[in-house]
Design a protein around this motif. Sequence first.
Motif, PDB file in Angstrom:
ATOM      1  N   PRO A 111       0.825  -1.205   0.000  1.00  0.00           N
ATOM      2  CA  PRO A 111       0.000   0.000   0.000  1.00  0.00           C
ATOM      3  C   PRO A 111       0.859   1.255   0.000  1.00  0.00           C
ATOM      4  O   PRO A 111       2.030   1.232   0.401  1.00  0.00           O
ATOM      5  N   ASP A 112       0.277   2.344  -0.468  1.00  0.00           N
ATOM      6  CA  ASP A 112       0.935   3.646  -0.365  1.00  0.00           C
ATOM      7  C   ASP A 112       1.273   3.914   1.105  1.00  0.00           C
ATOM      8  O   ASP A 112       0.456   3.622   1.992  1.00  0.00           O
ATOM      9  N   PRO A 113       2.460   4.444   1.402  1.00  0.00           N
ATOM     10  CA  PRO A 113       2.846   4.636   2.813  1.00  0.00           C
ATOM     11  C   PRO A 113       1.857   5.462   3.620  1.00  0.00           C
ATOM     12  O   PRO A 113       1.566   5.134   4.783  1.00  0.00           O
ATOM     13  N   ILE A 114       1.332   6.532   3.044  1.00  0.00           N
ATOM     14  CA  ILE A 114       0.370   7.349   3.769  1.00  0.00           C
ATOM     15  C   ILE A 114      -0.925   6.577   3.980  1.00  0.00           C
ATOM     16  O   ILE A 114      -1.509   6.598   5.068  1.00  0.00           O
ATOM     17  N   ALA A 115      -1.361   5.861   2.961  1.00  0.00           N
ATOM     18  CA  ALA A 115      -2.575   5.052   3.091  1.00  0.00           C
ATOM     19  C   ALA A 115      -2.395   3.975   4.153  1.00  0.00           C
ATOM     20  O   ALA A 115      -3.333   3.668   4.911  1.00  0.00           O
ATOM     21  N   TYR A 116      -1.190   3.406   4.241  1.00  0.00           N
ATOM     22  CA  TYR A 116      -0.935   2.377   5.248  1.00  0.00           C
ATOM     23  C   TYR A 116      -1.036   2.962   6.659  1.00  0.00           C
ATOM     24  O   TYR A 116      -1.658   2.373   7.551  1.00  0.00           O
ATOM     25  N   LEU A 117      -0.430   4.127   6.875  1.00  0.00           N
ATOM     26  CA  LEU A 117      -0.503   4.758   8.193  1.00  0.00           C
ATOM     27  C   LEU A 117      -1.939   5.094   8.558  1.00  0.00           C
ATOM     28  O   LEU A 117      -2.362   4.903   9.715  1.00  0.00           O
ATOM     29  N   ASP A 118      -2.705   5.580   7.606  1.00  0.00           N
ATOM     30  CA  ASP A 118      -4.112   5.870   7.855  1.00  0.00           C
ATOM     31  C   ASP A 118      -4.875   4.592   8.187  1.00  0.00           C
ATOM     32  O   ASP A 118      -5.760   4.584   9.053  1.00  0.00           O
ATOM     33  N   ARG A 119      -4.550   3.520   7.486  1.00  0.00           N
ATOM     34  CA  ARG A 119      -5.225   2.233   7.713  1.00  0.00           C
ATOM     35  C   ARG A 119      -5.000   1.738   9.134  1.00  0.00           C
ATOM     36  O   ARG A 119      -5.946   1.318   9.813  1.00  0.00           O
ATOM     37  N   VAL A 120      -3.764   1.751   9.586  1.00  0.00           N
ATOM     38  CA  VAL A 120      -3.461   1.278  10.935  1.00  0.00           C
ATOM     39  C   VAL A 120      -4.166   2.142  11.978  1.00  0.00           C
ATOM     40  O   VAL A 120      -4.734   1.639  12.949  1.00  0.00           O
ATOM     41  N   ALA A 121      -4.136   3.460  11.781  1.00  0.00           N
ATOM     42  CA  ALA A 121      -4.757   4.373  12.746  1.00  0.00           C
ATOM     43  C   ALA A 121      -6.257   4.162  12.850  1.00  0.00           C
ATOM     44  O   ALA A 121      -6.853   4.426  13.906  1.00  0.00           O
ATOM     45  N   ALA A 122      -6.880   3.672  11.782  1.00  0.00           N
ATOM     46  CA  ALA A 122      -8.331   3.502  11.763  1.00  0.00           C
ATOM     47  C   ALA A 122      -8.786   2.182  12.379  1.00  0.00           C
ATOM     48  O   ALA A 122      -9.989   1.998  12.614  1.00  0.00           O
ATOM     49  N   THR A 123      -7.869   1.269  12.661  1.00  0.00           N
ATOM     50  CA  THR A 123      -8.252  -0.004  13.257  1.00  0.00           C
ATOM     51  C   THR A 123      -8.571   0.177  14.738  1.00  0.00           C
ATOM     52  O   THR A 123      -8.170   1.151  15.371  1.00  0.00           O
ATOM     53  N   ASP A 124      -9.291  -0.791  15.301  1.00  0.00           N
ATOM     54  CA  ASP A 124      -9.569  -0.759  16.744  1.00  0.00           C
ATOM     55  C   ASP A 124      -8.262  -0.750  17.528  1.00  0.00           C
ATOM     56  O   ASP A 124      -8.126  -0.035  18.532  1.00  0.00           O
ATOM     57  N   LEU A 125      -7.296  -1.545  17.074  1.00  0.00           N
ATOM     58  CA  LEU A 125      -5.988  -1.578  17.731  1.00  0.00           C
ATOM     59  C   LEU A 125      -5.327  -0.214  17.678  1.00  0.00           C
ATOM     60  O   LEU A 125      -4.813   0.278  18.694  1.00  0.00           O
TER      61      LEU A 125
END
Length: 258
Positions: A11-25
């Motif tokens: 994934p795009d690095p920015i998209a990856y960081l956004d993805r992780v931040a959006a998880t419950d974890l």
Amino acid sequence: MTSTAFETAAPDPIAYLDRVAATDLGRSYKRRMLEELDMRPGQTALDLGCGPGTDLASLAQAVTATGTVIGVDHDQATVDAARERTTDQRTVTVRLGDIHDLPLPDHTVDRARTDRVLQHVADPVRVLSEIHRVLRPGGRLVMGEPDWDTLTVDHPDSGLSRAYTQYVTDKVVRNSRIGRQLPRLSAGAGFAVPAVIPITPVFRDVQAADKILGLERTTQRAVAAGYFTEEAARRWLDHFSTGPFLAAVTFYIVVAES
């Protein structure tokens, strides 16, 4: 070796960081880090390796309009994204810079945080020394880092699990054991360490885990590096495509005071 259960393109690095931040974890551990920062109105807060500004708004809310938030990142694309996302936050400044050599005077910061950044830097000891330099006496640093040597992925062939974790710790992450090392390294940089908080996320869904761990992409690289044969990689991934899944890794939140 490819299965529809896994992502094959990074994934795009920015998209990856956004993805992780959006998880419950992501929401859970970030909330705990914010609590441990114990921020007050009027303080100056520093987000080291701020990325696309994921956490800058929450820091700004904590210090209120009377405080200041400074984000620092070495990547121009993420700095641009962070600036765009915080245009309505007048207390926030985002700077392009190297956290090994912070563009800040001595003893000018009350609170600082790093979030999954020190696992990637060239010299964690130098970064910690720089943070200690810019923090005021009594200032607080909160760090969140995984210890990839604790990565456990269940598989009928435990040797494959060990090989996978070994590849991640040897080759994928520069400072793969930084989580466990942070208390010692922080003390060596002059900090007191009042709290170490372990968090162990457990993944039961293979596709959710893959979005964080990149299981197939990492396995392909492990084959190229000689940690897996092609046949072993097929057995490794085929099991995850059809059977129950469990993976876990320990994430450390470390609180340090200057």
